[in-house]
Motif scaffolding. Structure first.
Motif, PDB file in Angstrom:
ATOM      1  N   UNK A  83       0.856  -1.198   0.000  1.00 15.96           N
ATOM      2  CA  UNK A  83       0.000   0.000   0.000  1.00 15.96           C
ATOM      3  C   UNK A  83       0.876   1.226   0.000  1.00 15.96           C
ATOM      4  N   UNK A  84       0.441   2.238  -0.730  1.00 19.17           N
ATOM      5  CA  UNK A  84       1.202   3.485  -0.731  1.00 19.17           C
ATOM      6  C   UNK A  84       1.133   4.132   0.646  1.00 19.17           C
ATOM      7  N   UNK A  85       2.220   4.751   1.027  1.00 21.93           N
ATOM      8  CA  UNK A  85       2.249   5.533   2.261  1.00 21.93           C
ATOM      9  C   UNK A  85       1.647   6.909   1.968  1.00 21.93           C
ATOM     10  N   UNK A  86       1.474   7.708   2.991  1.00 21.42           N
ATOM     11  CA  UNK A  86       0.989   9.080   2.778  1.00 21.42           C
ATOM     12  C   UNK A  86       1.916   9.826   1.828  1.00 21.42           C
ATOM     13  N   UNK A  87       3.227   9.702   2.072  1.00 22.73           N
ATOM     14  CA  UNK A  87       4.199  10.365   1.188  1.00 22.73           C
ATOM     15  C   UNK A  87       4.115   9.775  -0.224  1.00 22.73           C
ATOM     16  N   UNK A  88       3.903   8.478  -0.328  1.00 23.91           N
ATOM     17  CA  UNK A  88       3.768   7.826  -1.633  1.00 23.91           C
ATOM     18  C   UNK A  88       2.579   8.366  -2.409  1.00 23.91           C
ATOM     19  N   UNK A  89       1.467   8.616  -1.724  1.00 22.26           N
ATOM     20  CA  UNK A  89       0.301   9.195  -2.405  1.00 22.26           C
ATOM     21  C   UNK A  89       0.608  10.622  -2.888  1.00 22.26           C
ATOM     22  N   UNK A  90       1.360  11.369  -2.113  1.00 20.44           N
ATOM     23  CA  UNK A  90       1.769  12.709  -2.565  1.00 20.44           C
ATOM     24  C   UNK A  90       2.694  12.609  -3.786  1.00 20.44           C
ATOM     25  N   UNK A  91       3.610  11.649  -3.748  1.00 22.16           N
ATOM     26  CA  UNK A  91       4.501  11.436  -4.898  1.00 22.16           C
ATOM     27  C   UNK A  91       3.706  11.030  -6.143  1.00 22.16           C
ATOM     28  N   UNK A  92       2.656  10.233  -5.957  1.00 22.01           N
ATOM     29  CA  UNK A  92       1.827   9.818  -7.094  1.00 22.01           C
ATOM     30  C   UNK A  92       1.128  11.020  -7.721  1.00 22.01           C
ATOM     31  N   UNK A  93       0.668  11.940  -6.897  1.00 21.76           N
ATOM     32  CA  UNK A  93       0.060  13.174  -7.416  1.00 21.76           C
ATOM     33  C   UNK A  93       1.097  13.950  -8.224  1.00 21.76           C
ATOM     34  N   UNK A  94       2.335  14.017  -7.721  1.00 22.02           N
ATOM     35  CA  UNK A  94       3.411  14.707  -8.442  1.00 22.02           C
ATOM     36  C   UNK A  94       3.722  14.010  -9.766  1.00 22.02           C
ATOM     37  N   UNK A  95       3.692  12.690  -9.761  1.00 20.27           N
ATOM     38  CA  UNK A  95       3.896  11.935 -10.994  1.00 20.27           C
ATOM     39  C   UNK A  95       2.855  12.333 -12.032  1.00 20.27           C
ATOM     40  N   UNK A  96       1.620  12.403 -11.622  1.00 19.86           N
ATOM     41  CA  UNK A  96       0.558  12.813 -12.540  1.00 19.86           C
ATOM     42  C   UNK A  96       0.785  14.212 -13.082  1.00 19.86           C
ATOM     43  N   UNK A  97       1.177  15.113 -12.216  1.00 17.47           N
ATOM     44  CA  UNK A  97       1.436  16.486 -12.655  1.00 17.47           C
ATOM     45  C   UNK A  97       2.573  16.526 -13.669  1.00 17.47           C
ATOM     46  N   UNK A  98       3.569  15.664 -13.490  1.00 17.75           N
ATOM     47  CA  UNK A  98       4.725  15.609 -14.393  1.00 17.75           C
ATOM     48  C   UNK A  98       4.393  14.982 -15.735  1.00 17.75           C
ATOM     49  N   UNK A  99       3.500  13.997 -15.739  1.00 15.51           N
ATOM     50  CA  UNK A  99       3.308  13.175 -16.934  1.00 15.51           C
ATOM     51  C   UNK A  99       1.967  13.312 -17.643  1.00 15.51           C
ATOM     52  N   UNK A 100       0.938  13.790 -16.984  1.00 18.24           N
ATOM     53  CA  UNK A 100      -0.405  13.702 -17.589  1.00 18.24           C
ATOM     54  C   UNK A 100      -0.573  14.533 -18.852  1.00 18.24           C
ATOM     55  N   UNK A 101       0.203  15.568 -19.046  1.00 11.44           N
ATOM     56  CA  UNK A 101       0.067  16.396 -20.244  1.00 11.44           C
ATOM     57  C   UNK A 101       1.205  16.163 -21.239  1.00 11.44           C
ATOM     58  N   UNK A 102       1.756  14.969 -21.259  1.00 13.14           N
ATOM     59  CA  UNK A 102       2.879  14.667 -22.146  1.00 13.14           C
ATOM     60  C   UNK A 102       2.478  13.720 -23.274  1.00 13.14           C
ATOM     61  N   UNK A 103       1.197  13.707 -23.603  1.00 10.22           N
ATOM     62  CA  UNK A 103       0.687  12.911 -24.724  1.00 10.22           C
ATOM     63  C   UNK A 103       0.878  11.406 -24.545  1.00 10.22           C
ATOM     64  N   UNK A 104       0.741  10.919 -23.333  1.00  8.46           N
ATOM     65  CA  UNK A 104       0.801   9.472 -23.117  1.00  8.46           C
ATOM     66  C   UNK A 104      -0.400   8.814 -23.786  1.00  8.46           C
ATOM     67  N   UNK A 105      -0.143   7.731 -24.493  1.00  9.46           N
ATOM     68  CA  UNK A 105      -1.236   6.990 -25.120  1.00  9.46           C
ATOM     69  C   UNK A 105      -1.880   6.035 -24.135  1.00  9.46           C
ATOM     70  N   UNK A 106      -1.080   5.511 -23.212  1.00  9.49           N
ATOM     71  CA  UNK A 106      -1.578   4.558 -22.222  1.00  9.49           C
ATOM     72  C   UNK A 106      -0.563   4.467 -21.088  1.00  9.49           C
TER      73      UNK A 106
END
Length: 147
Positions: A28-51
């Motif tokens: 299970x993700x830790x609290x910090x892990x969930x924050x890192x996951x949000x940062x991952x989304x911010x870094x990658x979600x607008x980079x034209x990922x197909x999947x």
């Protein structure tokens, strides 16, 4: 057709923070892990990922679901993307696992896999993805192709 791959690991887990080698346990993700996951989304979600392709282990799915929430990017699970199955050592301290790693490059961990088997599973996934990027998904693979 060329496929560009961006590699990210699952986010920080409670086991990571405790020095536990999760292996094929869900984790299970830790609290910090969930924050890192949000940062991952911010870094990658607008980079034209197909999947987004993830293993079917809970920590990987949780990371992707948090990172790519509220997007239309498909998240596809595939058991061939799992980390090594440490067998009887799943859930052991990382310090214990570290003393065993070199012995299991070709020989499976008792009740688990070898690192070479993990590489074969990943290569199988990547070959299939390169041939047809729309093919790999959890509904089409069951993870049993690893010899």
């Amino acid at each position: 057709m060329a496929v560009e791959i961006v590699y990210e690991t699952h986010s920080l887990t409670e086991d990571n923070e405790k020095g536990i080698a999760t292996g094929w346990l869900p984790g299970r993700l830790s609290d910090q892990g969930r924050r890192f996951a949000v940062e991952l989304g911010a870094r990658r979600r607008d980079t034209d990922l197909a999947a987004v392709f993830v293993s079917d282990l809970h920590r990987a799915v949780e990371t992707a679901q948090i990172a790519f929430a509220e997007t239309t990017i498909p998240i596809r699970q595939d058991p061939r993307l799992r980390e090594c199955n440490y067998g009887e050592l799943n859930g052991c301290p990382v310090t214990v696992l570290a003393t065993q790693r070199a012995r299991h490059i070709d020989d499976p961990f008792p009740g688990g896999q070898s690192y070479r088997q993990v590489i074969r599973a990943t290569c199988d996934f990547l070959r299939e993805l390169a041939a047809d990027p729309s093919v790999p998904s959890s509904s089409e693979t069951d993870g049993t192709r690893v010899p």
